[in-house]
Design a protein around this motif. Structure first.
Motif, mmCIF file in Angstrom:
data_model
loop_
_atom_site.group_PDB
_atom_site.id
_atom_site.type_symbol
_atom_site.label_atom_id
_atom_site.label_comp_id
_atom_site.label_asym_id
_atom_site.label_seq_id
_atom_site.Cartn_x
_atom_site.Cartn_y
_atom_site.Cartn_z
ATOM 1 N N ILE A 23 68.276 37.494 82.985
ATOM 2 C CA ILE A 23 68.269 36.123 82.456
ATOM 3 C C ILE A 23 67.933 35.133 83.578
ATOM 4 O O ILE A 23 67.237 34.140 83.349
ATOM 5 C CB ILE A 23 69.596 35.790 81.741
ATOM 6 N N ASN A 73 73.387 37.343 74.211
ATOM 7 C CA ASN A 73 74.378 37.332 75.281
ATOM 8 C C ASN A 73 75.587 36.468 74.882
ATOM 9 O O ASN A 73 76.742 36.863 75.076
ATOM 10 C CB ASN A 73 73.697 36.750 76.528
ATOM 11 N N ALA A 74 75.281 35.297 74.296
ATOM 12 C CA ALA A 74 76.355 34.388 73.852
ATOM 13 C C ALA A 74 77.114 34.999 72.680
ATOM 14 O O ALA A 74 78.337 34.871 72.581
ATOM 15 C CB ALA A 74 75.761 33.047 73.457
ATOM 16 N N SER A 89 72.737 24.432 80.212
ATOM 17 C CA SER A 89 71.775 25.346 80.834
ATOM 18 C C SER A 89 71.206 26.366 79.849
ATOM 19 O O SER A 89 70.014 26.668 79.895
ATOM 20 C CB SER A 89 72.414 26.052 82.026
ATOM 21 N N SER A 90 72.052 26.892 78.941
ATOM 22 C CA SER A 90 71.558 27.890 77.984
ATOM 23 C C SER A 90 70.521 27.276 77.054
ATOM 24 O O SER A 90 69.479 27.876 76.793
ATOM 25 C CB SER A 90 72.714 28.449 77.153
ATOM 26 N N TYR A 108 75.544 27.203 85.079
ATOM 27 C CA TYR A 108 75.232 28.630 85.088
ATOM 28 C C TYR A 108 76.279 29.339 84.242
ATOM 29 O O TYR A 108 77.469 29.056 84.346
ATOM 30 C CB TYR A 108 75.249 29.154 86.535
ATOM 31 N N ASP A 109 75.794 30.233 83.380
ATOM 32 C CA ASP A 109 76.709 30.990 82.530
ATOM 33 C C ASP A 109 77.069 32.286 83.258
ATOM 34 O O ASP A 109 76.171 33.069 83.590
ATOM 35 C CB ASP A 109 76.011 31.282 81.197
ATOM 36 N N TRP A 139 75.473 35.742 82.579
ATOM 37 C CA TRP A 139 74.048 36.025 82.793
ATOM 38 C C TRP A 139 73.856 37.088 83.853
ATOM 39 O O TRP A 139 74.468 37.054 84.918
ATOM 40 C CB TRP A 139 73.305 34.760 83.222
ATOM 41 N N ASN A 174 80.007 29.622 73.435
ATOM 42 C CA ASN A 174 79.536 30.384 74.598
ATOM 43 C C ASN A 174 78.242 29.805 75.144
ATOM 44 O O ASN A 174 78.025 29.792 76.347
ATOM 45 C CB ASN A 174 79.327 31.850 74.224
ATOM 46 N N LEU A 175 77.382 29.345 74.230
ATOM 47 C CA LEU A 175 76.118 28.750 74.685
ATOM 48 C C LEU A 175 76.384 27.473 75.486
ATOM 49 O O LEU A 175 75.663 27.153 76.415
ATOM 50 C CB LEU A 175 75.211 28.431 73.491
ATOM 51 N N ILE A 217 69.263 35.388 75.398
ATOM 52 C CA ILE A 217 70.321 34.421 75.743
ATOM 53 C C ILE A 217 71.293 34.254 74.573
ATOM 54 O O ILE A 217 72.513 34.231 74.758
ATOM 55 C CB ILE A 217 69.696 33.064 76.142
ATOM 56 N N ILE A 245 66.728 28.311 76.652
ATOM 57 C CA ILE A 245 66.191 28.765 75.358
ATOM 58 C C ILE A 245 64.892 28.006 75.064
ATOM 59 O O ILE A 245 63.899 28.576 74.625
ATOM 60 C CB ILE A 245 67.229 28.557 74.221
#
Lengths: 230, 206
Positions: A218, B73-74, B54-55, A210-211, A214, B47-48, B70, B59
């Protein structure tokens, strides 16, 4: 001749990266089988969609995910209702098992003992709020680089139960470590299907990690991906 | 012992000149454009990968707008948006180092292809190592964790965590050594060009 070690290095790193990606994306067993425990689910048991989250109360990013959901509770509940989703939280002590983090096991014991009284959700939410107030908001334990939580005692998890009004049987269960066997069994099951924490199995869409940047929009993309995967 | 000490001093001297090389190169678009692109691109990529795979998995499963959200965001995460300071700083500095390295390599390559030889492999090695070391080691979401998990069963997260730290350290080390080498070349090239230009001007005046 000087070029050879560099090219060799590049090949080794590239190969390792490829191997890591392949092993990260190859799973042999599906994450979702049948419900582990009705008491840790939310929504109708006859729902068309089944979403599972593998977590550990000492996993910072699991809790950041849970907090984001908790802070958008009404929208989350509406989403589950609108899309006919059964949502199950599977608490494990994977961080104790794989990392030796002691309070991963203790916190799971608290959650499982609360579950035996039918108060899993109350305990889970109380734990998230307490961790946020006592540690995360102070920059402790809320990320991989943050200072670790050091001063936690076993009593921390026992008192949480008392604060939400759990009976003496919770205390007995916790002090006698009655839930340990069930936790060990569940963590072993989780370890065989989930790579890392948190792990998500939303219908056939399965992912882990998990980022922390987010937001709920998201997270909803993840849920949408789960709905589409059926 | 004296020779070793002299070698170390010389290494640091060249590192200082490499920094001056970056300052001198910052006026040339052959440096700052690729450096900026490298910094933003590599920062976004790191960052991704910060939440494991998960990113990328999301995607792939989301629609166009979701994927864009996404990635955006990164991208903004490179500047620390929504990021915890301690999580953001290592990514920022690694991206900055890698961006500078890319800028220097492009600059040196345009001036003298032979001098830039080998440096491109270093960029690849740094990128690969940095990505392997990213993710959350404690949570077992580094790219290495499943691989380690197949070898060590019990304490796999702890081993993966330790390895991630070593790998990230190696990435920084390779990046610094490459930076010193290419930065020093950049300094030498710019100084020599400036000297030749001045010499030519003097000759023309004379």
């Amino acid at each position: 001749m000087k070029k050879l070690p560099r090219i060799l290095g590049l090949v080794v790193v590239g190969g390792l990266l490829l191997l890591a990606i392949i092993t990260s994306t190859t799973k042999t067993t599906p994450l979702s089988e049948k419900i582990w425990d009705e008491r840790t689910t939310f929504g109708s048991l006859d729902a068309k969609n089944y979403f599972i989250v593998y977590t550990d109360l000492m996993c910072p990013y699991c809790n950041l995910y849970a907090q984001e959901v908790y802070h958008n509770e009404s929208e989350f509940e509406q989403y589950l209702a609108d899309n006919d989703i059964l949502y199950e939280v599977r608490v494990t002590d994977m961080l104790y098992d794989a990392n030796g983090i002691k309070h991963s096991q203790t916190s799971a014991e608290g959650a499982y003992c609360a579950k035996r009284e039918g108060k899993f959700w109350e305990y889970y939410h109380a734990a998230l709020t307490a961790l946020e107030e006592d540690y995360y908001n102070k920059g402790i334990g809320n990320s991989k680089t943050a200072p670790k939580i050091e001063d936690m005692t076993r009593a921390y998890w026992l008192n949480l139960g008392k604060e939400i009004g759990l009976s003496e049987s919770f205390e007995t269960c916790f002090n006698n470590r009655e839930a340990l066997e069930e936790i060990n069994k569940n963590t072993a099951k989780a370890n065989s299907v989930a790579y890392g924490l948190p792990s998500f199995a939303f219908n056939k869409y399965e992912t882990s990690g998990y980022d922390p940047t987010w937001d709920f929009s998201i997270i909803k993309e993840m849920y949408d991906a789960g709905l589409k995967s059926k | 012992m004296k020779k070793l000490f002299e070698k170390i001093l010389r290494w640091f001297d060249e590192l200082g000149l490499a920094f001056r090389g970056v300052l001198l190169a910052s006026r040339y678009k052959n440096f700052y454009l690729p450096a900026l692109l490298g910094f933003l691109g590599f920062g976004t990529l790191l960052n991704l990968f910060s939440g494991g795979l998960s990113s990328f998995s999301l995607i792939g499963a989301s629609g166009f707008l979701g994927a864009l959200k996404i990635i955006a965001n990164a991208f903004f995460g490179v500047f620390g948006v929504n990021k915890n300071l301690l999580d953001w700083l290592p990514i920022f500095f690694l991206a900055l180092l890698q961006g500078t390295l890319i800028g220097l390599i492009v600059f040196v390559y345009k001036k003298n292809k032979e001098k830039a030889e080998g440096a491109a492999e270093s960029v690849g090695i740094v990128a690969g190592l940095a990505i392997l070391g990213s993710g959350c080691p404690t949570c077992g979401t580094t790219l290495l964790a499943p691989l380690i998990g197949t070898i060590f069963s019990g304490s796999s997260f702890a081993v993966a965590g330790l390895l991630s730290g070593v790998i990230t350290f190696l990435a920084v080390l390779v990046a610094i050594f490459s930076f010193k080498k290419v930065g020093f070349e950049t300094y030498a090239i710019i100084k020599s060009e400036n000297y030749n230009r001045k010499k030519k001007n003097h000759e023309e005046i004379a």
